[in-house]
Design an enzyme around this catalytic site. Structure first.
Site, PDB file in Angstrom:
ATOM      1  N   SER A   8      30.356 -75.369 -31.272  1.00  0.00           N
ATOM      2  CA  SER A   8      31.653 -76.019 -31.435  1.00  0.00           C
ATOM      3  C   SER A   8      31.882 -77.014 -30.310  1.00  0.00           C
ATOM      4  O   SER A   8      31.326 -76.871 -29.206  1.00  0.00           O
ATOM      5  CB  SER A   8      32.775 -74.973 -31.421  1.00  0.00           C
ATOM      6  OG  SER A   8      34.041 -75.585 -31.370  1.00  0.00           O
ATOM      7  N   TYR A  51      37.698 -67.533 -28.492  1.00  0.00           N
ATOM      8  CA  TYR A  51      36.850 -68.363 -29.337  1.00  0.00           C
ATOM      9  C   TYR A  51      36.037 -69.354 -28.510  1.00  0.00           C
ATOM     10  O   TYR A  51      34.824 -69.497 -28.689  1.00  0.00           O
ATOM     11  CB  TYR A  51      37.709 -69.108 -30.365  1.00  0.00           C
ATOM     12  CG  TYR A  51      36.933 -70.008 -31.289  1.00  0.00           C
ATOM     13  CD1 TYR A  51      36.269 -69.493 -32.401  1.00  0.00           C
ATOM     14  CD2 TYR A  51      36.871 -71.381 -31.061  1.00  0.00           C
ATOM     15  CE1 TYR A  51      35.554 -70.324 -33.249  1.00  0.00           C
ATOM     16  CE2 TYR A  51      36.155 -72.222 -31.904  1.00  0.00           C
ATOM     17  CZ  TYR A  51      35.501 -71.684 -32.996  1.00  0.00           C
ATOM     18  OH  TYR A  51      34.797 -72.513 -33.832  1.00  0.00           O
TER      19      TYR A  51
END
Length: 700
Positions: free
Chosen positions: A577, A590
């Site tokens: 990500s 996350y």
């Protein structure tokens, strides 16, 4: 269906033609129906094997006069799925006139090129080598098939006598001759000289049947096949493969399949020494019984006989000569030794028979590997080719059983096999095949692939030729997503909780059994809970790290074991990500786990490079549309953080990028393809941003 002769003018079609209406050709319709009926039953013929034909009239557009034409299944294709586009259409007068200029067997290959000068109109399939068989026989309808029962008689040592005992004068014997124009002349002469015959057994090869109507030809084909089946059953001795060898019986199913999964990557690597191959495993009763019996080494060494068989299975298989319960390490070592011996033997076979103008050797690796107590591993350039090779060897086992039951199995000579395997016409047929797609022969496993980014990646990899294992927490969704990609030759779905080591092992075993191993793994499974630090629970933290950090580690570890066993290199791709390098607000768990994944890429690239395994990552940002994570609550949480409506979140992410473009699942799939398709063969340890341009996430 019509019951009258099919070579008379069709007045209905003529009227429609005069009125300018589309013509429905009853002759062709009946031929297609007969072909599909015969080809849909594996007792009648093997996949893509055999051909059918019909004769009828057409109007010559130049002269306006009727001419007799032949419709015959063209080169390639399958009877069970044949359509009109798969037919070659030839003028019968020109085809039969070739008999007057036939230069003899030494120049027989020239006749295939001559077929092109007999074509009626444009389009249609390329005429096959068997065209003469259909055109030269006087009957309006002709079938040529490869039933196991018929080939059993055709390959028996006393096949001619057995044919007479089985059929009397109703079916005649034609000695072995390589497919071609001369064989067509032979069959034509036999049919003419035996007016009461309905067909022939072709020595070492198959059967041919004919009839005045399509229904009659089909009935005669089935009569020959079923009569041969009954003859073998009634006259055959029990246990034609001999008694069970001690230690060669089938292992219990769970143990058998676990052993097969352990052996599959090793065998696939051996079978891919010259060219990358996809594998297929089968442990059906036919194979297991054959390998349990005392005569299997002798029979396997004789090889297959029908040209359709050995063109796909090679002249003979590789057979492991150890009992079923031999230690795994011993089996692996012996398979490696036998593989070297097989390659040397195949090269010797090529050198014994190759002429100065023979095509170059195509590869010395086996297409069939037999392991007693476990089953059969078959190989090909893709999963369908591998599956069909296995099916053909199963046909060959049935043929051997039938021949040994009533006589002894005697396939055609090795020199004849070579003439067909390295036939210039076969080489030309291979040259006409389309170029392979970029990921052909590669096996991919994608986690979290039932939705969102994972589903898009799986679809792109399958579209580019890969066999895909769709892994997802939900088995039903995984199977449904796989079914959308194609049949089991394209994709299979498996349940996989990536945080469970045993589940990950099962998923890799499934890949080994379905396709032989794995070459390309995408760590995509994930979830997210967006919370500020003080609201993030220990459960939130553990859940995300279990799925993405631990899960990626477990999947990569098992994939690396398979890839190392194969010895073919491979690709591992992490879907990380932008958050792996960008410190966004209220997203501690996350973003931290994505940073963990990003560093796993670097660590594994450094460790696995010596095995030819490349490890790279993709850093997306804000993939809202089609995302399972965003739909599962993450979107609402992030929209709240940024103070926008959830339905506007994709546009919000897009407007903050340098390119001003929203990122979609397909864009991430494009990056995975770019990393794995071969153009970046010297790239490892790289992270590719797919974020529309987020300056704060630039890699340094």
């Amino acid at each position: 269906m019509s019951t009258g002769p099919e070579n008379t003018p069709d007045t209905t079609a003529t009227t429609a033609r005069q009125q300018g209406e589309p013509v429905t050709d009853s002759v062709v319709d009946q031929l297609i129906a007969r072909s599909n009926t015969l080809g849909s039953d594996p007792r009648n013929t093997n996949f893509a094997g055999g051909n059918t034909s019909a004769k009828g009239e057409r109007t010559d557009p130049v002269t306006g006069r009727p001419v007799e034409v032949l419709w015959v299944k063209g080169s390639g294709g399958d009877l069970g799925t044949l359509t009109g586009d798969g037919l070659a259409v030839l003028r019968l007068d020109r085809l039969r006139a070739l008999a007057d200029v036939y230069p003899g067997q030494d120049r027989e290959d020239e006749m295939v090129a001559a077929f092109d000068h007999c074509l009626f109109g444009k389009g249609g399939a390329a005429p096959s080598i068997d065209t003469a068989m259909h055109g030269l026989v006087d009957a309006p309808h002709v079938d040529h098939l490869h039933p196991d029962s018929g080939i059993a008689l055709a390959t028996a040592a006393d096949g001619e006598a057995l044919t007479r005992a089985c059929f009397g004068d109703r079916v005649v014997w034609v000695p072995w001759r390589r497919p071609g124009f001369q064989l067509g002349l032979d069959i034509s002469a036999v049919a003419r000289d035996n007016p009461g015959a309905v067909g022939a057994i072709l020595g070492g090869h198959g059967i041919t049947a004919w009839g005045d109507t399509s229904e009659q030809a089909q009935a005669h084909s089935l009569e020959i096949i079923r009569t041969a089946e009954r003859f073998l059953a009634e006259r055959g001795r029990p246990e034609p493969f001999g008694p069970v060898l001690p230690g060669h019986g089938a292992l219990p199913e769970a143990e058998r399949r676990e052993r097969a999964a352990a052996l599959a990557p090793v065998i696939r690597g051996l079978a891919s020494t010259d060219h990358p191959q996809v594998g297929r495993f089968t442990d059906d009763d036919t194979v297991l019984d054959f390998l349990a019996r005392a005569e299997h080494p002798r029979l396997a060494a004789l090889g297959t006989s029908c040209p359709d068989h050995f063109l796909r299975t090679k002249v003979r298989p590789l057979v492991l000569d150890l009992p079923a319960d031999a230690p795994l390490e011993e089996a692996v070592a012996r398979l490696t030794e036998l593989h070297e011996l097989y390659r040397a033997d195949y090269r010797a076979y090529y050198e014994r028979h190759a002429a100065p103008d023979s095509p170059a050797i195509r590869g010395a690796d086996p297409a069939i590997v037999l392991v007693p107590g476990v089953g059969m591993f078959s190989y090909g350039k893709d999963a369908k080719t591998a599956r069909v090779a296995g099916e053909f060897y199963t046909n060959a086992i049935n043929v051997m059983r039938g021949a040994e039951a009533v006589s002894s199995y005697r396939p055609i000579e090795e020199s004849e096999k070579f003439r067909i395997e390295y036939w210039a016409l076969e080489e030309a047929k291979l040259a006409r095949l389309p170029a392979p797609r970029p990921l052909a022969s590669r096996v991919a496993l994608v986690t979290g692939a039932a939705s969102g980014i994972g589903k898009a990646i799986a679809a792109r990899l399958a579209a580019e030729g890969a066999c895909v294992v769709v892994a997802d927490l939900d088995a039903g969704k995984a199977e449904a997503a796989a079914a959308e990609l194609g049949d089991s030759d394209v994709a299979v779905g498996v349940a996989c909780d990536v945080s469970d080591a045993a589940a990950v092992e099962r998923a890799l075993r499934a890949a080994a059994l379905a396709f032989g191993g794995v070459d390309l793994v995408v760590n995509n499974a994930g979830l997210s809970v967006s919370k500020p630090l003080l609201e993030t629970t220990e459960h939130d933290w553990d859940l995300q790290h279990d799925v993405m950090a631990k899960g990626s580690f477990l999947v990569s570890r098992e994939a690396a074991r398979t890839m190392i066993a194969q010895g073919m290199g491979g690709d591992i791709v992490y879907i990380a990500s932008k958050n792996a390098v960008f410190a966004g607000p209220k997203n501690i768990a996350y973003s931290a786990v994505k940073a963990d994944q990003a560093h796993q890429v670097r660590l594994l690239a450094a460790e696995l490079g010596t095995h030819g395994i490349r490890v790279n990552g993709v850093n997306p940002d804000g993939v809202v549309r089609g995302s399972g994570i965003f739909a599962g609550g993450w979107g609402a949480q992030r929209a709240k953080v940024y103070g926008v409506q959830e339905e506007d979140l994709g546009r919000f992410y897009a407007q903050r990028t340098l390119l001003g473009r929203e990122v979609l699942p397909e864009h991430v799939a494009n990056a995975v393809f770019a990393l794995t398709a071969g153009e970046l063969s010297h790239t490892t340890g790289l992270h590719v941003p797919v974020d529309g341009g987020v300056a704060a996430a630039f890699l340094r």
